[in-house]
Design a protein around this motif. Structure first.
Motif, PDB file in Angstrom:
ATOM      1  N   ARG A 196      39.208  43.411  41.978  1.00  0.00           N
ATOM      2  CA  ARG A 196      37.902  43.732  41.403  1.00  0.00           C
ATOM      3  C   ARG A 196      36.807  43.132  42.272  1.00  0.00           C
ATOM      4  O   ARG A 196      36.904  41.981  42.700  1.00  0.00           O
ATOM      5  N   SER A 254      35.517  48.491  38.728  1.00  0.00           N
ATOM      6  CA  SER A 254      36.630  48.309  37.797  1.00  0.00           C
ATOM      7  C   SER A 254      37.708  47.416  38.420  1.00  0.00           C
ATOM      8  O   SER A 254      37.789  47.260  39.643  1.00  0.00           O
ATOM      9  N   MET A 255      38.534  46.826  37.543  1.00  0.00           N
ATOM     10  CA  MET A 255      39.781  46.210  38.008  1.00  0.00           C
ATOM     11  C   MET A 255      40.719  47.375  38.320  1.00  0.00           C
ATOM     12  O   MET A 255      41.031  48.185  37.448  1.00  0.00           O
ATOM     13  N   ASP A 276      37.300  48.311  32.867  1.00  0.00           N
ATOM     14  CA  ASP A 276      36.071  48.886  33.417  1.00  0.00           C
ATOM     15  C   ASP A 276      34.921  48.673  32.440  1.00  0.00           C
ATOM     16  O   ASP A 276      35.066  48.879  31.243  1.00  0.00           O
TER      17      ASP A 276
END
Length: 467
Positions: A432, A382-383, A462
């Motif tokens: 990320r 995910s970021m 995500d």
């Protein structure tokens, strides 16, 4: 027949290999494939697109293991909470009727995902025979016992229906050794396998008669609504809810190799042994050792002049038990859960599986943590951002794509990091990690900060719906 595979159990009787976040069905025991994978492959001649019902926490274990064996045609149901087999089957029924538009005379086969069954062709023959009589009966599959087993429930058979099917007289709980011996002598008692076959219409009729609370929830809700209100379902097995009460129960005895691998003793009984009757996996060197299970994950296990032991080594736990006493592993796990120092050990391994791959904790100190991270080809974390730690990534294998962005989103940079190259991720920096390549990406992550636990994470984007 439409196969329904129950893959939501979180059993810990094979601790320390099986744990809450990675239960027995996903383990590879005595095989290059997991119990779940072998279940899917075993049922493929019967049902090409099975309904798989699992806990939402195990969704990506299921998806990744199906991908490993090249299975793409299936239907996945995610239980929001665990509610035993009767509610799980009711949810699968609603899905079959509403989402798949199956007719009420369709036969559903209900199969646990964590059993060992051999040979496959003989099992398939039995299931095809069951399909013929499931139009009139609720079929349960009994296993012809090979010994007076006290760890299984028993099915008492009665009047003969045809050459391979009998009416059920009674279901019996796990017996004492004396009772189990009498069951074997009588010859019409079979181990309860927990596998079933029945038509949609028949099981709905029996739910209405014997489990009205489940039936009313089933009738009053659409599939989506039933899923959303699943926590209102009673926690009850299909045996207690229906099979022990119905007058339509029939049993087909199976004469083949079967085990639910419900304890380390059953693992010993099932797997191949050496000349000294030892089951050994991994790095094992033994002298004068007999009748034991010795499983090594990484470390070398050596034994001298021991007998009747279960020895299982993982990264963080070593289990040593006396053979014949492994039903107490469940008690051991409950004891560990009560101790805050060890509770997490019952839930997760040092290697934790994620939708994108896995990470293995190598070392942790007061202000640091070191992990080995593996990202599968084409996958992405995910970021995310951490308030209390910075991270340093060193690529060991593959190519990493890294996005770094300041917290305000004003500056965003992309980097490609190759083997033996590294990148630094400061605190409070959105970042990320992705694998754009064709081989698994492996990196070493060094976390440093005043707090290095997993819950110091904020997800912004995500691919797997975890924001």
């Amino acid at each position: 027949m439409k196969a329904v595979i129950l893959a939501g159990g979180s059993g810990t009787r094979l601790f320390p290999l099986s744990r809450k976040n990675y239960p027995k069905q996903f383990l590879k025991i005595g095989s290059s494939k997991s119990l779940f994978q072998n279940t899917v492959l075993r049922l493929s001649p019967i049902s090409k697109d099975p309904i798989i019902i699992t806990n939402k926490e195990y969704k990506f274990h299921v998806i990744n293991q199906l991908k490993e064996i090249g299975i793409t045609n299936y239907h996945l149901i995610e239980e929001p909470v665990g509610r035993n087999t009767a509610p799980a089957i009711a949810l699968a029924l609603k899905f079959a009727i509403e989402q798949l538009d199956l007719p009420e005379d369709e036969v559903l086969g209900i199969f646990p995902s964590d059993h060992l069954i051999e040979p496959t062709d003989l099992f398939v023959d039995y299931v095809k025979k069951a399909e013929k009589v499931a139009k009139d009966y609720l079929i349960t599959f009994g296993i012809k016992p090979t010994k007076p087993e006290t760890g299984y429930g028993y099915i008492e058979s009665g009047e003969k229906i045809n050459d391979y099917t009998y009416k059920v007289v009674k279901f019996h709980e796990k017996p004492s050794l004396e009772k189990a011996q009498s069951y074997i002598q009588k010859g019409n008692y079979y181990w309860n396998s927990g596998m079933f076959a029945f038509t949609i219409s028949n099981i709905l009729q029996e739910l209405k008669k014997h489990s009205l609370d489940i039936y009313q929830l089933f009738q009053e809700n659409s599939y989506q609504s039933l899923l959303e209100n699943f926590q209102n379902m009673p926690d009850i097995s299909i045996d207690y809810a229906i099979m022990e009460k119905t007058g339509k129960a029939a049993v087909i005895p199976l004469d083949l190799k079967w085990s639910d691998l419900g304890s380390w003793d059953s693992v010993y009984q099932t797997l191949d042994k050496d000349q000294n009757q030892n089951v050994k996996e991994g790095k094992v060197v033994d002298i004068d050792t007999k009748n034991s299970v010795i499983i090594s994950n990484k470390r070398l296990i050596t034994t001298i002049s021991v007998e009747d032991l279960i020895i299982v080594e993982t990264d963080d736990v070593i289990l040593i038990a006396k053979k014949g006493e492994t039903q107490k592993v469940k008690d051991l796990v409950n004891t560990l859960k009560e101790n805050p120092q060890y509770k997490e050990t019952t839930e997760i391994h040092k290697t934790v599986y994620r939708p994108w791959g896995s990470y293995t904790e190598l070392e942790e100190g007061e202000r640091y943590r070191i992990k080995r991270i593996v990202v599968n080809p084409g996958e992405s974390l995910s970021m995310q951002m951490h308030h209390h730690r910075s991270e340093h990534w060193v690529v060991v294998r593959g190519t990493a794509k890294v996005i770094l962005e300041d917290i305000y989103g004003k500056e965003r940079k992309e980097y490609y990091i190759h083997e033996n190259e590294s990148i630094y991720v400061p605190k409070s920096t959105k970042h990320r990690l992705s694998n754009p390549g064709k081989i698994p990406l492996e990196i070493i992550e060094i976390q440093v900060g005043e707090y290095v636990k997993e819950d110091d994470i904020i997800r912004f984007e995500d691919n797997y719906g975890r924001t």
